[in-house]
Scaffold this motif. Structure first.
Motif, PDB file in Angstrom:
ATOM      1  N   ALA A  15       0.877  -1.178   0.000  1.00 26.40           N
ATOM      2  CA  ALA A  15       0.000   0.000   0.000  1.00 26.40           C
ATOM      3  C   ALA A  15       0.912   1.224   0.000  1.00 26.40           C
ATOM      4  O   ALA A  15       1.712   1.385   0.916  1.00 26.40           O
ATOM      5  N   ASP A  21      -5.877   0.970  -1.184  1.00 25.38           N
ATOM      6  CA  ASP A  21      -5.540  -0.398  -1.590  1.00 25.38           C
ATOM      7  C   ASP A  21      -4.091  -0.475  -2.048  1.00 25.38           C
ATOM      8  O   ASP A  21      -3.459   0.517  -2.402  1.00 25.38           O
ATOM      9  N   ALA A  22      -3.613  -1.718  -2.055  1.00 26.45           N
ATOM     10  CA  ALA A  22      -2.203  -1.945  -2.377  1.00 26.45           C
ATOM     11  C   ALA A  22      -2.027  -2.198  -3.875  1.00 26.45           C
ATOM     12  O   ALA A  22      -2.970  -2.534  -4.574  1.00 26.45           O
TER      13      ALA A  22
END
Ligand SMILES: Nc1ncnc2c1ncn2[C@@H]1O[C@H](COP(=O)(O)OP(=O)(O)O)[C@@H](O)[C@H]1O
Ligand SMILES: [Mg+2]
Length: 434
Positions: A15, A21-22
């Motif tokens: 992230a 979100d990653a």
């Protein structure tokens, strides 16, 4: 006995600061023989390398500048290690392993490292995540809140007793309970903030949650960087300490961003068993090499204060997993993390040692003059370091007032009083001569 080898291939997601979100950073291959990791490789994805805000997954064994020099650079862990430090940091070292073993009905340390990595879940320390495909979604996992604490403590007690946690309780508990460290703990969501809740243990010689919190607050009074803390007194009389996570931040849309964290063990390219050969000055050097622009001097001073504080309160659990570094995306460098896990250790003898080396004069010996002998390595002039030591000694001398203000009963203070030695008896006089 012949044990089989297997390879765990995963996309390492990270992230990036400010994002909920990653993104995939690259591909990890981890070779294991039975349950023992024996080798790893990592290759960054080209798309990741082109991102302006890309950060090294592991700053010392997977540096981005190396990866950018030639495409598809294959990284390996530092000499003698089977795991990359930053990958090792993404799995729990102790408590969280017991939780995962309880879920999978396995013996203590009976699972392959990859099982611990796979089950540490979305709330693990730091910003890494492991997925099967570059477009795989994040694992869901709703954190419990402080109202669930009694249940969480009950589940933790079952884990410590080696009893299986019933499925329903497991669903509530396991989401945020896979953190490392030895003591039972779980991550909570409260007031839109994420907290590490640290629990009492039946065999504790004193009220550790209350004392740990008061010690962190004493460190704050000394001017150190400490996350917000709270204590919660449960109806059954048990106390729990909360410390806000420094690796999470609430984003405007209401979800949490993650900050990338690596332990000092990782920064020093060390294995757990090497900890005793490391020193605070090695960590100061790490800040010189990897520190965030504009913060290096301040973080080195902060580190010096933490060393002096650990001497004054006899916190001799100052090993390399109790120091961490956090990526600062804006400054493109690593900051010393906020302070955590500082607990006074009552003892009889007056000659005491820290885990990490203190000063060139007397090695790990926990004295103030020894700390002063290292001042230059923290970028401090002798008289400035001496003033810091005097100031901290003065604040810590009043520890009982602080502990009382944070609800530690006098009887509990009496139990830990031997942890606080008179500064004059541990080198303050020599320091004052400076
Ligand atoms: N406030 C925090 N924010 C983020 N991570 C934390 C925080 N406190 C602890 N941790 C992480 O959790 C691990 C275990 O916590 P710690 O307080 O060291 O527990 P223990 O007393 O069991 O060793 C630490 O090594 C660190 O990686
Ligand atoms: Mg710890």
């Amino acid at each position: 006995m012949i044990s089989s080898t297997s390879t765990w291939s995963k996309y390492v997601f990270i992230a990036l600061e400010g994002a909920a979100d990653a993104v995939p950073a690259g591909k990890l291959e981890l070779l294991e023989e039975g349950i023992k990791p024996i080798a790893s490789t990592f290759v960054y994805g080209n798309k990741y390398l082109q991102r302006a805000n890309a950060v090294a997954v592991d700053p010392v064994s997977m540096p981005l500048h190396e990866a950018k020099k030639s495409r598809e650079t294959v990284f390996q862990p530092p000499a003698g290690l089977a795991l990359f430090g930053a990958i090792r940091d993404a799995a729990p070292d102790s408590w969280g392993r017991r939780v995962i073993e309880n879920m999978l009905r396995a013996a203590p340390d009976g699972l392959p490292e990859t099982e611990y990595l796979a089950h540490a879940g979305p709330h693990r320390t730091g910003a890494l995540d492991f997925r099967d495909a570059p477009n795989a979604p994040a694992e869901p996992g709703k954190l419990p809140d402080a109202k669930s604490l009694t249940y969480l403590l009950d589940a933790a007690a079952m884990i410590q007793d080696g009893k299986p946690v019933p499925k329903k309780l497991q669903l509530l508990f396991s989401v945020g309970a896979t953190f490392g460290g030895a003591r039972p703990k779980a991550v909570l969501l409260d007031d839109n903030r994420q907290w590490v809740a640290k629990f009492p243990v039946a065999r504790d010689g004193f009220n550790v949650p209350l004392v740990e919190r008061a010690t962190l607050e004493l460190a704050r009074q000394c001017g150190m960087r400490v996350p917000e803390t709270r204590s919660i007194h449960l109806p059954d009389g048990r106390d729990v300490m909360l410390i806000e996570r420094f690796d999470r931040m609430l984003l405007p849309e209401g979800s949490f961003g993650k900050r990338h964290v690596v332990s000092a063990l990782t920064m020093l390219k060390m294995h757990e068993s090497d900890t005793a050969s490391a020193s605070y000055t090695d960590l100061a050097d790490t800040l010189s090499d990897h520190g965030a622009t504009g913060f290096v001097a301040a973080d080195k001073t902060e580190l010096f204060k933490r060393m002096v504080f650990n001497i004054l309160v006899t916190n001799d659990d100052d090993h390399l997993r109790n120091h961490a570094f956090v990526w600062d995306g804006a400054k493109k460098g690593w900051r010393l993390s906020d302070l955590y896990d500082v607990v006074p250790k009552p003892q009889v003898g007056s000659e005491r040692f820290l885990v990490l080396g203190v000063g060139p004069a007397k090695g790990r010996l926990a004295t103030l003059d020894n700390a002063l002998s290292a001042a230059g390595r923290f970028g401090l002039l002798k008289h400035v370091a001496a003033e810091i030591i005097q100031h901290l000694s003065g604040v810590v001398r009043e520890w009982r007032t602080c502990f009382e203000a944070f609800d530690v009963p006098k009887t509990e203070c009496d139990k830990i009083a031997s942890a606080f030695r008179k500064p004059q008896s541990i080198g303050l006089r020599e320091v004052e001569k400076t």
